[in-house]
Every structure is written in C-alpha cells, then in structure tokens.
Design a protein around this motif. Structure first.
Motif, PDB file in Angstrom:
ATOM      1  N   ARG A   7       0.815  -1.213   0.000  1.00 46.20           N
ATOM      2  CA  ARG A   7       0.000   0.000   0.000  1.00 46.20           C
ATOM      3  C   ARG A   7       0.852   1.269   0.000  1.00 46.20           C
ATOM      4  O   ARG A   7       0.410   2.330  -0.439  1.00 46.20           O
ATOM      5  N   LEU A   8       2.071   1.163   0.496  1.00 45.62           N
ATOM      6  CA  LEU A   8       2.988   2.307   0.469  1.00 45.62           C
ATOM      7  C   LEU A   8       3.806   2.346  -0.815  1.00 45.62           C
ATOM      8  O   LEU A   8       4.579   3.280  -1.026  1.00 45.62           O
ATOM      9  N   GLY A   9       3.669   1.323  -1.657  1.00 39.82           N
ATOM     10  CA  GLY A   9       4.463   1.258  -2.875  1.00 39.82           C
ATOM     11  C   GLY A   9       5.918   0.945  -2.606  1.00 39.82           C
ATOM     12  O   GLY A   9       6.801   1.297  -3.389  1.00 39.82           O
ATOM     13  N   ALA A  10       6.189   0.268  -1.488  1.00 39.23           N
ATOM     14  CA  ALA A  10       7.567  -0.045  -1.077  1.00 39.23           C
ATOM     15  C   ALA A  10       7.849  -1.530  -1.268  1.00 39.23           C
ATOM     16  O   ALA A  10       6.948  -2.369  -1.195  1.00 39.23           O
ATOM     17  N   HIS A  11       9.118  -1.854  -1.494  1.00 35.04           N
ATOM     18  CA  HIS A  11       9.547  -3.248  -1.566  1.00 35.04           C
ATOM     19  C   HIS A  11       9.822  -3.734  -0.151  1.00 35.04           C
ATOM     20  O   HIS A  11      10.516  -3.050   0.618  1.00 35.04           O
ATOM     21  N   PRO A  12       9.290  -4.896   0.258  1.00 36.04           N
ATOM     22  CA  PRO A  12       9.517  -5.372   1.624  1.00 36.04           C
ATOM     23  C   PRO A  12      10.980  -5.433   2.023  1.00 36.04           C
ATOM     24  O   PRO A  12      11.326  -5.159   3.174  1.00 36.04           O
ATOM     25  N   GLY A  13      11.846  -5.786   1.069  1.00 39.23           N
ATOM     26  CA  GLY A  13      13.267  -5.879   1.362  1.00 39.23           C
ATOM     27  C   GLY A  13      13.926  -4.542   1.615  1.00 39.23           C
ATOM     28  O   GLY A  13      15.070  -4.491   2.090  1.00 39.23           O
ATOM     29  N   ARG A  14      13.214  -3.447   1.314  1.00 42.23           N
ATOM     30  CA  ARG A  14      13.736  -2.107   1.598  1.00 42.23           C
ATOM     31  C   ARG A  14      12.909  -1.406   2.673  1.00 42.23           C
ATOM     32  O   ARG A  14      12.898  -0.186   2.772  1.00 42.23           O
ATOM     33  N   CYS A  15      12.229  -2.236   3.466  1.00 39.58           N
ATOM     34  CA  CYS A  15      11.502  -1.734   4.630  1.00 39.58           C
ATOM     35  C   CYS A  15      12.151  -2.273   5.897  1.00 39.58           C
ATOM     36  O   CYS A  15      12.648  -3.399   5.910  1.00 39.58           O
ATOM     37  N   VAL A  16      12.133  -1.480   6.948  1.00 38.96           N
ATOM     38  CA  VAL A  16      12.553  -1.945   8.265  1.00 38.96           C
ATOM     39  C   VAL A  16      11.320  -2.005   9.152  1.00 38.96           C
ATOM     40  O   VAL A  16      10.543  -1.053   9.218  1.00 38.96           O
ATOM     41  N   VAL A  17      11.149  -3.147   9.807  1.00 37.69           N
ATOM     42  CA  VAL A  17      10.048  -3.342  10.747  1.00 37.69           C
ATOM     43  C   VAL A  17      10.594  -3.228  12.163  1.00 37.69           C
ATOM     44  O   VAL A  17      11.665  -3.766  12.472  1.00 37.69           O
ATOM     45  N   VAL A  18       9.870  -2.545  13.028  1.00 38.50           N
ATOM     46  CA  VAL A  18      10.234  -2.438  14.439  1.00 38.50           C
ATOM     47  C   VAL A  18       9.190  -3.198  15.246  1.00 38.50           C
ATOM     48  O   VAL A  18       7.997  -2.873  15.187  1.00 38.50           O
ATOM     49  N   GLU A  19       9.621  -4.218  15.976  1.00 38.96           N
ATOM     50  CA  GLU A  19       8.723  -5.128  16.691  1.00 38.96           C
ATOM     51  C   GLU A  19       9.245  -5.421  18.094  1.00 38.96           C
ATOM     52  O   GLU A  19      10.451  -5.260  18.358  1.00 38.96           O
ATOM     53  N   ASP A  20       8.341  -5.916  18.963  1.00 38.82           N
ATOM     54  CA  ASP A  20       8.769  -6.231  20.326  1.00 38.82           C
ATOM     55  C   ASP A  20       8.524  -7.679  20.720  1.00 38.82           C
ATOM     56  O   ASP A  20       8.926  -8.084  21.808  1.00 38.82           O
ATOM     57  N   THR A  21       7.876  -8.483  19.859  1.00 41.72           N
ATOM     58  CA  THR A  21       7.567  -9.865  20.213  1.00 41.72           C
ATOM     59  C   THR A  21       8.034 -10.832  19.132  1.00 41.72           C
ATOM     60  O   THR A  21       8.242 -10.451  17.975  1.00 41.72           O
ATOM     61  N   VAL A  22       8.166 -12.088  19.521  1.00 41.78           N
ATOM     62  CA  VAL A  22       8.552 -13.133  18.567  1.00 41.78           C
ATOM     63  C   VAL A  22       7.492 -13.281  17.484  1.00 41.78           C
ATOM     64  O   VAL A  22       7.810 -13.493  16.308  1.00 41.78           O
ATOM     65  N   THR A  23       6.229 -13.157  17.862  1.00 42.01           N
ATOM     66  CA  THR A  23       5.143 -13.257  16.883  1.00 42.01           C
ATOM     67  C   THR A  23       5.291 -12.200  15.796  1.00 42.01           C
ATOM     68  O   THR A  23       5.170 -12.488  14.605  1.00 42.01           O
TER      69      THR A  23
END
Length: 266
Positions: free
Chosen positions: A201-217
């Motif tokens: 939806r952002l027109g971004a490639h997943p490999g050029r995105c950084v995700v910030v998470e706090d859980t293993v899930t």
C-alpha cells in the motif's frame, strides 16, 4: 553502539491483542495487493535504492501497553470465575486477539464464545487506556525524525481498529502514512500478510523496509514478509539473527541506523 548479529531460528507463538481521528492516516480495510495511490506517493520522499518505509508495531513497541493486555485478560477471566496463571502470559503476548482469546478459553475451559470474549477484552482494554498510556522511551523522537525526513511510517498492529484509533490520539495520526489493524486482514501476525500489505500500500519493496517489533510473533511476521527487523523485546526474549538486530530500547534507533541496515544488505 554495538548491535550484534547472529543467526537463529524464530518459532511462531500465540499472541495477545485490537472515531477515526481528524487528519487520520489512510487505513486499509483488509485485502488488496495494489498500492493505495495516496499512501504509495509517500515513498517518493525516500530514495528508491535505500530505505523506503518503516513499519512499526504498536503495543509494547510504541506504547507501553503489553502489561495492560495481560492485566485486562486477568481481570476479564477473574470476572468469569477463572484465575490465569502467569505461565500463560508468554503464550498470548504479541499476536492477534483471536488466537490469544481462543488459547485462553481452551486453557481455562471458560464457558464463553470467542466473539463475546473479544468484545469484553477490547472494552476493558480501552477503559484501561482511557486512564492514561505512556509512549515507550524514544518513540516520540523516532516518529518525529521519520516525519521530518519524509520517510513513510506505517502502524501495523494485531490490535483491532477501535483500539488503534484510540491509541492514535496519543501517538499522533500525522506521524503515519498508513495504519493497519489486525481485524482488517484475513491472516494477521505471525503470518506475513500485514507487513506485505502495508509495504504494498505504500508502494515499497519489503526488502527495503525496516520493521520495528517487540515480540517473537511480530518478528516472525516481518521476517516472513522479507523485511529487515529491529527487535525491541518487551516481555519475551528475542535473539539477534541474520537481517534482525536486537536493541534494548527505541532510544537506540534513529534514521541513520535504519538506513544503514538497508545499505549493508544491498
């Protein structure tokens, strides 16, 4: 600062959960693979060959609410006549309410439907949030920095839309080009669908995105989508791995660091 990288597998686990604000970001009512035109245009502010977007979890990552969810679950089950043992907490943290609620019904034998329990949990949680919620250390600064440099940010949560919209009052809807709730996708975390959809939806490639998470899930979801991950563990331990960096706090995370993760991989 030192951010060690080593390779380690991440098993999926159960997780706990989830009025549109003025100037609210676009949110996705589930499904669809084509980028949303208005949201996708946000990526033009980031270099096509570098970091294109930052996708952020909410509970326990940006807002200090993972403890709220457990307290809510304990309170609701106490009203139903059941005491939740602490051993259940690590099982339910970090993922969709449907999975955590189903698990707790099965673990306790409570005579309540999944739908009714979901309504109770969401209502109790929002009551608790209304008494005040704190942002995680470094969250406000990071969101402000991303906005100042036109790096699109998406809020990607397993919590339901009514919970996200309440949290946006504290987080500031203006910080997000897109928000995606757990009840707006057919399969939420630990499946890759939420992060794949947000990137699309952002027109971004997943490999050029950084995700910030706090859980293993959440980490499992992001890595399955092909994103780089910065893990800021809240309740359960998360080990560093290939394309996964573990930090103790969002205060360790800034835009140059996020860009370096993409640059080092390409």
């Amino acid at each position: 600062m030192t951010r060690p990288l080593s390779r380690v597998g991440v098993p999926p686990v159960f997780g706990g959960s989830a009025p549109a604000p003025v100037s609210a970001p676009a949110h996705v009512p589930g499904g669809g693979g084509r980028p949303d035109a208005s949201a996708a245009s946000a990526v033009s502010g980031a270099a096509a060959a570098g970091l294109q977007a930052v996708l952020l979890d909410m509970d326990g990552t940006l807002v200090d609410t993972e403890g709220f969810w457990w307290e809510t679950e304990v309170e609701v089950f106490a009203e139903l006549g059941y005491a939740l043992a602490d051993e259940h907490r690590e099982v339910v943290v970090g993922g969709p309410m449907s999975r955590s609620a189903t698990y707790l019904i099965q673990a306790t034998g409570a005579d309540i439907s999944l739908g009714d329990l979901t309504v109770l949990l969401n209502s109790k949680f929002i009551e608790r949030v209304e008494r005040g919620v704190s942002l995680m250390p470094g969250a406000r600064r990071l969101l402000t920095e991303l906005a100042a440099h036109d790096v699109p940010a998406a809020l990607v949560s397993a919590s339901h839309r009514r919970v996200i919209d309440r949290m946006l009052v504290s987080l500031g809807p203006e910080h997000f080009a897109l928000t995606l709730a757990g009840d707006e996708v057919e399969r939420t975390k630990p499946h890759p669908d939420p992060y794949l959809l947000a990137a699309s939806r952002l027109g971004a490639h997943p490999g050029r995105c950084v995700v910030v998470e706090d859980t293993v899930t959440g980490v499992t979801s992001a890595e399955a989508a092909g994103c780089h991950v910065v893990a800021v563990p809240s309740v359960t331990r998360i080990e560093p791995a290939h394309r996964r960096t573990v930090v103790p706090s969002l205060e360790e995370v800034d835009l140059p660091f996020l860009r370096s993760l993409i640059a080092s991989a390409h």
